[in-house]
Design a protein around this motif. Sequence first.
Motif, PDB file in Angstrom:
ATOM      1  N   SER A   3      26.869  -4.992 -72.232  1.00  0.00           N
ATOM      2  CA  SER A   3      27.207  -3.993 -71.228  1.00  0.00           C
ATOM      3  C   SER A   3      27.508  -4.684 -69.910  1.00  0.00           C
ATOM      4  O   SER A   3      27.133  -5.839 -69.687  1.00  0.00           O
ATOM      5  CB  SER A   3      26.076  -2.980 -71.051  1.00  0.00           C
ATOM      6  N   VAL A   4      28.186  -3.946 -69.056  1.00  0.00           N
ATOM      7  CA  VAL A   4      28.563  -4.431 -67.740  1.00  0.00           C
ATOM      8  C   VAL A   4      28.227  -3.362 -66.717  1.00  0.00           C
ATOM      9  O   VAL A   4      28.471  -2.174 -66.954  1.00  0.00           O
ATOM     10  CB  VAL A   4      30.069  -4.751 -67.681  1.00  0.00           C
ATOM     11  N   ALA A   5      27.698  -3.786 -65.581  1.00  0.00           N
ATOM     12  CA  ALA A   5      27.411  -2.849 -64.497  1.00  0.00           C
ATOM     13  C   ALA A   5      28.173  -3.264 -63.244  1.00  0.00           C
ATOM     14  O   ALA A   5      28.137  -4.432 -62.844  1.00  0.00           O
ATOM     15  CB  ALA A   5      25.912  -2.805 -64.213  1.00  0.00           C
ATOM     16  N   GLN A   6      28.868  -2.320 -62.678  1.00  0.00           N
ATOM     17  CA  GLN A   6      29.494  -2.505 -61.374  1.00  0.00           C
ATOM     18  C   GLN A   6      28.825  -1.499 -60.453  1.00  0.00           C
ATOM     19  O   GLN A   6      29.126  -0.307 -60.516  1.00  0.00           O
ATOM     20  CB  GLN A   6      31.006  -2.283 -61.472  1.00  0.00           C
ATOM     21  N   PRO A   7      27.916  -1.952 -59.613  1.00  0.00           N
ATOM     22  CA  PRO A   7      27.048  -1.024 -58.879  1.00  0.00           C
ATOM     23  C   PRO A   7      27.755  -0.250 -57.776  1.00  0.00           C
ATOM     24  O   PRO A   7      27.242   0.766 -57.325  1.00  0.00           O
ATOM     25  CB  PRO A   7      25.982  -1.954 -58.296  1.00  0.00           C
ATOM     26  N   GLU A   8      28.923  -0.686 -57.378  1.00  0.00           N
ATOM     27  CA  GLU A   8      29.622  -0.039 -56.267  1.00  0.00           C
ATOM     28  C   GLU A   8      30.836   0.727 -56.783  1.00  0.00           C
ATOM     29  O   GLU A   8      31.691   0.170 -57.467  1.00  0.00           O
ATOM     30  CB  GLU A   8      30.076  -1.071 -55.232  1.00  0.00           C
ATOM     31  N   ASP A   9      30.902   2.016 -56.438  1.00  0.00           N
ATOM     32  CA  ASP A   9      32.100   2.786 -56.783  1.00  0.00           C
ATOM     33  C   ASP A   9      33.269   2.367 -55.909  1.00  0.00           C
ATOM     34  O   ASP A   9      34.412   2.363 -56.351  1.00  0.00           O
ATOM     35  CB  ASP A   9      31.839   4.275 -56.611  1.00  0.00           C
ATOM     36  N   GLN A  10      32.966   2.055 -54.639  1.00  0.00           N
ATOM     37  CA  GLN A  10      34.036   1.702 -53.716  1.00  0.00           C
ATOM     38  C   GLN A  10      33.554   0.622 -52.760  1.00  0.00           C
ATOM     39  O   GLN A  10      32.400   0.616 -52.347  1.00  0.00           O
ATOM     40  CB  GLN A  10      34.501   2.928 -52.920  1.00  0.00           C
ATOM     41  N   VAL A  11      34.470  -0.286 -52.438  1.00  0.00           N
ATOM     42  CA  VAL A  11      34.217  -1.321 -51.445  1.00  0.00           C
ATOM     43  C   VAL A  11      35.318  -1.224 -50.396  1.00  0.00           C
ATOM     44  O   VAL A  11      36.504  -1.188 -50.734  1.00  0.00           O
ATOM     45  CB  VAL A  11      34.214  -2.725 -52.088  1.00  0.00           C
ATOM     46  N   ASN A  12      34.908  -1.167 -49.142  1.00  0.00           N
ATOM     47  CA  ASN A  12      35.866  -1.100 -48.027  1.00  0.00           C
ATOM     48  C   ASN A  12      35.782  -2.392 -47.226  1.00  0.00           C
ATOM     49  O   ASN A  12      34.691  -2.825 -46.851  1.00  0.00           O
ATOM     50  CB  ASN A  12      35.549   0.094 -47.117  1.00  0.00           C
ATOM     51  N   VAL A  13      36.943  -2.979 -46.974  1.00  0.00           N
ATOM     52  CA  VAL A  13      37.017  -4.248 -46.258  1.00  0.00           C
ATOM     53  C   VAL A  13      38.199  -4.201 -45.294  1.00  0.00           C
ATOM     54  O   VAL A  13      39.243  -3.622 -45.613  1.00  0.00           O
ATOM     55  CB  VAL A  13      37.201  -5.420 -47.249  1.00  0.00           C
ATOM     56  N   ALA A  14      38.020  -4.818 -44.148  1.00  0.00           N
ATOM     57  CA  ALA A  14      39.141  -4.944 -43.214  1.00  0.00           C
ATOM     58  C   ALA A  14      39.995  -6.147 -43.620  1.00  0.00           C
ATOM     59  O   ALA A  14      39.487  -7.172 -44.100  1.00  0.00           O
ATOM     60  CB  ALA A  14      38.620  -5.126 -41.794  1.00  0.00           C
ATOM     61  N   TYR A  25      25.951  -8.326 -65.956  1.00  0.00           N
ATOM     62  CA  TYR A  25      26.231  -8.130 -67.370  1.00  0.00           C
ATOM     63  C   TYR A  25      24.958  -8.273 -68.197  1.00  0.00           C
ATOM     64  O   TYR A  25      23.953  -8.836 -67.757  1.00  0.00           O
ATOM     65  CB  TYR A  25      27.275  -9.143 -67.857  1.00  0.00           C
ATOM     66  N   SER A  26      25.044  -7.776 -69.416  1.00  0.00           N
ATOM     67  CA  SER A  26      23.989  -7.943 -70.399  1.00  0.00           C
ATOM     68  C   SER A  26      24.650  -8.201 -71.745  1.00  0.00           C
ATOM     69  O   SER A  26      25.486  -7.399 -72.186  1.00  0.00           O
ATOM     70  CB  SER A  26      23.102  -6.691 -70.472  1.00  0.00           C
ATOM     71  N   VAL A  27      24.298  -9.315 -72.358  1.00  0.00           N
ATOM     72  CA  VAL A  27      24.927  -9.669 -73.633  1.00  0.00           C
ATOM     73  C   VAL A  27      24.017 -10.618 -74.396  1.00  0.00           C
ATOM     74  O   VAL A  27      23.266 -11.383 -73.792  1.00  0.00           O
ATOM     75  CB  VAL A  27      26.316 -10.304 -73.389  1.00  0.00           C
ATOM     76  N   SER A  28      24.087 -10.542 -75.706  1.00  0.00           N
ATOM     77  CA  SER A  28      23.368 -11.503 -76.542  1.00  0.00           C
ATOM     78  C   SER A  28      24.199 -12.752 -76.684  1.00  0.00           C
ATOM     79  O   SER A  28      25.396 -12.684 -76.940  1.00  0.00           O
ATOM     80  CB  SER A  28      23.093 -10.894 -77.923  1.00  0.00           C
ATOM     81  N   GLY A  29      23.576 -13.897 -76.492  1.00  0.00           N
ATOM     82  CA  GLY A  29      24.324 -15.139 -76.610  1.00  0.00           C
ATOM     83  C   GLY A  29      25.102 -15.444 -75.353  1.00  0.00           C
ATOM     84  O   GLY A  29      24.890 -14.865 -74.291  1.00  0.00           O
ATOM     85  N   ASN A  30      26.033 -16.365 -75.479  1.00  0.00           N
ATOM     86  CA  ASN A  30      26.844 -16.758 -74.330  1.00  0.00           C
ATOM     87  C   ASN A  30      27.880 -15.689 -74.008  1.00  0.00           C
ATOM     88  O   ASN A  30      28.565 -15.198 -74.889  1.00  0.00           O
ATOM     89  CB  ASN A  30      27.535 -18.086 -74.613  1.00  0.00           C
ATOM     90  N   PRO A  31      27.991 -15.354 -72.724  1.00  0.00           N
ATOM     91  CA  PRO A  31      28.972 -14.331 -72.353  1.00  0.00           C
ATOM     92  C   PRO A  31      30.334 -14.917 -72.055  1.00  0.00           C
ATOM     93  O   PRO A  31      30.456 -16.012 -71.514  1.00  0.00           O
ATOM     94  CB  PRO A  31      28.363 -13.751 -71.070  1.00  0.00           C
ATOM     95  N   TYR A  32      31.354 -14.163 -72.406  1.00  0.00           N
ATOM     96  CA  TYR A  32      32.707 -14.447 -71.956  1.00  0.00           C
ATOM     97  C   TYR A  32      33.066 -13.318 -70.983  1.00  0.00           C
ATOM     98  O   TYR A  32      33.060 -12.151 -71.367  1.00  0.00           O
ATOM     99  CB  TYR A  32      33.684 -14.486 -73.123  1.00  0.00           C
ATOM    100  N   LEU A  33      33.356 -13.672 -69.727  1.00  0.00           N
ATOM    101  CA  LEU A  33      33.476 -12.684 -68.662  1.00  0.00           C
ATOM    102  C   LEU A  33      34.885 -12.653 -68.091  1.00  0.00           C
ATOM    103  O   LEU A  33      35.527 -13.700 -67.950  1.00  0.00           O
ATOM    104  CB  LEU A  33      32.469 -13.011 -67.550  1.00  0.00           C
ATOM    105  N   PHE A  34      35.334 -11.472 -67.745  1.00  0.00           N
ATOM    106  CA  PHE A  34      36.718 -11.263 -67.308  1.00  0.00           C
ATOM    107  C   PHE A  34      36.751 -10.297 -66.128  1.00  0.00           C
ATOM    108  O   PHE A  34      35.919  -9.398 -66.020  1.00  0.00           O
ATOM    109  CB  PHE A  34      37.556 -10.671 -68.448  1.00  0.00           C
ATOM    110  N   TRP A  35      37.746 -10.494 -65.280  1.00  0.00           N
ATOM    111  CA  TRP A  35      38.082  -9.517 -64.255  1.00  0.00           C
ATOM    112  C   TRP A  35      39.528  -9.085 -64.439  1.00  0.00           C
ATOM    113  O   TRP A  35      40.417  -9.916 -64.662  1.00  0.00           O
ATOM    114  CB  TRP A  35      37.916 -10.089 -62.846  1.00  0.00           C
ATOM    115  N   TYR A  36      39.712  -7.758 -64.326  1.00  0.00           N
ATOM    116  CA  TYR A  36      41.046  -7.164 -64.395  1.00  0.00           C
ATOM    117  C   TYR A  36      41.254  -6.292 -63.163  1.00  0.00           C
ATOM    118  O   TYR A  36      40.299  -5.765 -62.588  1.00  0.00           O
ATOM    119  CB  TYR A  36      41.193  -6.283 -65.645  1.00  0.00           C
ATOM    120  N   VAL A  37      42.511  -6.100 -62.805  1.00  0.00           N
ATOM    121  CA  VAL A  37      42.859  -5.222 -61.696  1.00  0.00           C
ATOM    122  C   VAL A  37      43.861  -4.174 -62.194  1.00  0.00           C
ATOM    123  O   VAL A  37      44.716  -4.466 -63.034  1.00  0.00           O
ATOM    124  CB  VAL A  37      43.449  -6.009 -60.505  1.00  0.00           C
TER     125      VAL A  37
END
Lengths: 113, 116
Positions: A3-14, A25-37
Amino acid sequence: AQSVAQPEDQVNVAEGNPLTVKCTYSVSGNPYLFWYVQYPNRGLQFLLKYITGDNLVKGSYGFEAEFNKSQTSFHLKKPSALVSDSALYFCAVRASSGYALNFGKGTSLLVTP
Amino acid sequence: SAVISQKPSRDICQRGTSLTIQCQVDSQVTMMFWYRQQPGQSLTLIATANQGSEATYESGFVIDKFPISRPNLTFSTLTVSNMSPEDSSIYLCSDLLAGGRYNEQFFGPGTRLTVL
């Protein structure tokens, strides 16, 4: 189960300020992690991944992410935000034993001029 | 990366009808997947499309509702059967190149489905 947790619904930055989008994240074994937009009305675009090796990975459009095994985190960062970075960002994890990706709920990034 | 196209890009359908979504990849890929993104939600894996055999469905998804075909290494279809308004979502096709789980998945542009 993974499973993956993203604790923030929105981030505001100037514009010009550094940005961080959080992911744990939570995973058994070694994790393979990705970011997408995801830009409005467009499909998902791959930004970067962590498989093994250096904990700091660099990706597209100046983004980078830091893998922290002890904190089970994979936060997305950029030193200087652009207005064009405004989009929906998804963190995803794949267990080393499988192929499917588990996505977080997404974080909406808003960069203001 | 493999370029993925989907047809249709969007559709508005009546309750009780079915829609078939096509996914075409421009090169041979090892694995193809179908995801659903409900309004304001994250992506959920529906199934893995297996070439020449029945798809592998995730918990909560069944073949009668979401029949999938993959006749070759570059093409797959997803049918949303007997649609209800709850099926209104974006459906995305995804692929994974040879090399397996070390690789990133690439996604098609999605099919935006609205069921009335």
